[in-house]
Structure formats: structure tokens, C-alpha cells
Design an enzyme around this catalytic site. Sequence first.
Site, PDB file in Angstrom:
ATOM      1  N   SER A 157      -7.198  -2.398   6.477  1.00 47.20           N
ATOM      2  CA  SER A 157      -8.203  -1.345   6.685  1.00 47.20           C
ATOM      3  C   SER A 157      -8.983  -1.109   5.412  1.00 47.20           C
ATOM      4  CB  SER A 157      -7.516  -0.041   7.099  1.00 47.20           C
ATOM      5  OG  SER A 157      -7.058  -0.151   8.413  1.00 47.20           O
ATOM      6  N   CYS A 184      -3.358  -3.354   4.390  1.00 45.89           N
ATOM      7  CA  CYS A 184      -2.431  -4.354   4.951  1.00 45.89           C
ATOM      8  C   CYS A 184      -2.829  -5.781   4.589  1.00 45.89           C
ATOM      9  CB  CYS A 184      -2.367  -4.220   6.469  1.00 45.89           C
ATOM     10  SG  CYS A 184      -1.963  -2.572   6.992  1.00 45.89           S
ATOM     11  N   GLU A 200       0.842  -1.189   0.000  1.00 42.23           N
ATOM     12  CA  GLU A 200       0.000   0.000   0.000  1.00 42.23           C
ATOM     13  C   GLU A 200       0.882   1.245   0.000  1.00 42.23           C
ATOM     14  OE1 GLU A 200      -2.117   0.786   3.772  1.00 42.23           O
ATOM     15  OE2 GLU A 200      -1.351  -1.147   4.432  1.00 42.23           O
ATOM     16  N   HIS A 231      -2.045  -9.712  12.314  1.00 44.42           N
ATOM     17  CA  HIS A 231      -1.518  -8.489  11.698  1.00 44.42           C
ATOM     18  C   HIS A 231      -1.131  -7.559  12.846  1.00 44.42           C
ATOM     19  CE1 HIS A 231      -0.973  -4.800   9.677  1.00 44.42           C
ATOM     20  NE2 HIS A 231      -2.073  -4.242  10.164  1.00 44.42           N
TER      21      HIS A 231
END
Length: 445
Positions: free
Chosen positions: A364, A127, A95, A249
Site C-alpha cells: 500500500s 507489504c 512495516e 500478496h
Amino acid sequence: MSNTSQNTPGNTPQIPPKVGIDRITFATPNCYLSMKDLAIARGIDPNKFTIGIGQSQQAVPPNHQDIVTLGAQAALPLMPYIDSNRLKMVIVGTESGVDASKSSALYIHKLLNLSAWVRCVEVKEACYGGTAALMMARDYVLVHPGAQVLVIAADIARYGVGTPGEVTQGAGAVAMLVSENPRVLQINDDSVVKSAEIQDFWRPVYQSTALARGKFSTEQYIRMFCDVWQRYSAENACNFNDFEAICFHLPYTKMGLKALRAGLEENSGAPHSCDGAPTTDDTRERLLARYQDSTQYSRRIGNIYTGSLYLGLISLLDYDYFRNSCDSSESACDLSSATHSNESPTRPSPLLPGQKIGLFSYGSGAVAEFFSATLVPGWRSALFSNQHIKTLNNRTQLTVSQYEEMFNSAAPYSPQDFVSSQKNRSGARFVLDSIKSQERNYRSI
Ligand code: CAA
């Protein structure tokens, strides 16, 4: 694709190949900042950063490093295991893309001098992109047994000097070689994945720093974990007792712990609890102790977005290796170099082949996935544990003002020409030399 045996027309049972992670390693910049120093500079109690957030150090990239150079550096140790006739895809999850059109996989492909006869692509979903890449690789190899796929998850997490997210910055890349008969982990066909449009964290294309609704994002992470875990445990008729470890994560090390605790507080009426079967005390202790192992590297590197879950997996496997297989004459095996390694009350027993590791991926925006992987016999001999700890221990510590200067001198998201710094190049095998007329110039050094 199902894990169950299928009958061919000739009625010969066909067993699907075992597919998974054959090798896995990471790269991170050779400079770091102490979170105590950052807290003091920002007038904040250092315990907030080291305990409340759970970060001790943060990787800081010099401006000759970006996701391309970090991704290529991460993949370098895998080169002896890549067969140019078998390699069919290079997938980069990121990202922190350096171009809105061209895939960073192509720059990496060139730097590594890989065969022309491969598919190079970049995938994006915050992510979660590393997991999307890994699942694409696994499915490709299932359909094309014998093929290899190089998966790279590379990111630089930037929020800005003095922002609430500053303590959760970081930089690095994880590289994974995916094949049949993997030497480290088989990826099981048991995923549960959920998508929901949520505005918790994003980065407009014209800027290098991310925007986040911090508290809201942490709530979404926990809610998505509970949602996918509940469905996963129902669909696969299992509970936490079936897992030797769960990796999360890790935007910062406290985040996964919050989700794990929420999951373990089943039926307790806690605000974020996930309903499910009762978890034994042994399981609770084991998962919390293994969680500490899985967070050691992130605690010293920070958030590497797409690679964070897999950095946690490497940390889990390496700390098991350091405790159980390392030759004590090697300085890399000295666990005292690991900050906070004594936080867990329980010393985990050695990992064993056949044990299942749960993996929770969160991107996200948002996509979340829970899946499992099973350790295969002999996995310890396929690790790069000693190299990893040496990489971390050989970094240069920066002062806060050196960090701020480095942060502000990053290659701009604008049309102006750029020449990178000659400083802090030791250990770097690839550099971004310059950007001239809006074209990026990389080279090996
Ligand atoms: N000693 C010990 N602990 C202390 C303390 C002290 N002196 N002072 C505060 N703390 C504790 C607080 O009690 C709190 O603990 P809990 O969360 O357990 O309650 C913790 O330190 C953090 O304190 P705050 O909530 O006040 O922190 P903050 O407002 O400064 O923001 C943050 C924290 C929201 C994570 C912020 O750093 C941020 O916005 N980060 C970027 C967004 C992010 O990482 N989100 C994570 C989920 S989204 C995702 O996972 C995708 C991704 O990678 C970005």
C-alpha cells in the site's frame, strides 16, 4: 542486469549465473483464534469471515514476540545452509519496525550469532518491503556470485479490536536464503514495477495499529495488478497460459482471488478486467486450482504483510509436496488438516522443474511488482513442508477474550518500561524479555 549473454572483451560469451531462492521457510506464533469464534463475538455471520473474506484462523502473537523474535525463529532452520564466509547481507523487510532508527536486522543478527562481516539493513514500503529485499538480494548475488544473502520478511498485522480490519490481522515471518545455483527457484529478470502515491493504508510512527481505507485499498490492489500485469505481458510477450501458477500478496485470501479473476476476465468488459490475449479454459482451471494451494497457510495465519506473498509461495510448493512426495505414514501429510482444501474443482497435476510461477507483490502507498520465478530440478528435497504443517497443527487455540487480552498487552509504543508474559512460550526460541529505559532486551531460550 540482463538475462541475455554478453560478450567479454576477449569475446568469450559469459552466461549470467542462475540466482534465486535456495531455501525458504516461515515462523508464526504458537497461538491462534478461530474466525468463526471472532465472527460470533462480533455479531457477524461467520460465512462473511470464512467465505466472504476467506479466513479460517488468525495467528495471535503473545507479547514476548515481535518481528525480531519471529524473524530470528524463521531463519533458524536456514542456519545449517548459511556459510559464514559467503553470507554478505541480512535484509529485513517489515512495516512493523520496533525502532524508527535502528535496523531489526541487527537484533536478529545477534540472536542468530551471525558473522560480524555482513551488512545488516531494514527496508520499508508497506507489504512490498519483502520483495524489495528479495530483489536487492538477487541483484547483489548477480554482481557477487558465490555470496549468500539472508532475506527476512516479518510483520504483525494489527488493526484493532472490533475494527473492520480485525478479521485480516495475523503475524509471522518468512526467511529466504538467496544464492546462485538455488535449490528451489531461479528468479527471472523480467520484473515490471509501478509506484504511485496513494493514501489507502498507513501507520503513523506513534501507534501500533494501521489505518486503512478498506474498500479503496482493495480497488487499488486490483488496479495495480492489472497495470503491472498488462505491461509485464506486453514487455515479455507472454500471457496467463505461460504460467503454471500465480501467487499473490494475500492480505486475506479472497483478495488475490479477486485480482486473479479480474485478470482472467480479459476482454469481457468486466469492471476490473485486464486486456490481453485469450486465456484457455485449461489455464483458467489450473490457475484457480493452484491459487487454492497457495492460500492454505494464509487462511490459517492471516496477513503477515511483507511475508504474505512468500507464505503463499511456500503454501503452493508444500501442498504440491503433500500430494505428490509425502510419505503417507507421516501425519503431517494428512491434507484433511487443511481447511477448505477441497474448494477447487481441479486436482492440480504435480509441479515440474522448468515451470514458471508468477508473483504479484503489492505494498500500500503504493508499489506493485509482477515477476516470475522458475522451479529448478530437485526443489522438493529443499522444502520444509512437514515442519510447516506441524507448526500450524501444534498451535494453541485462544478464546476471543484471551485474544483480546493478548492484543491489548502488546509491548507499548511509548517510553514506559515493559516486562513480557511468561505464558505461551512453548516452541519459541527467542523472546523479547523486557523494555527497560527504552531499550529492548531479547534473548534465546
Ligand atoms: N456470507 C458470505 N459472504 C459474505 C457475507 C455472508 N454472510 N457477508 C458479506 N460477505 C462478503 C461480501 O459480499 C464481500 O464479498 P466481495 O468482496 O466479494 O464483494 C466480503 O464478504 C467482504 O464484505 P465487506 O466488503 O462488507 O467487508 P468489510 O466492509 O467488513 O471490509 C475489508 C473488508 C475492506 C477487507 C476490511 O477487512 C479491511 O479494511 N481490511 C484491511 C485492509 C486490507 O486488507 N486491504 C486489502 C488491500 S490493501 C493491501 O493488500 C495491503 C495490505 O496488506 C493491508
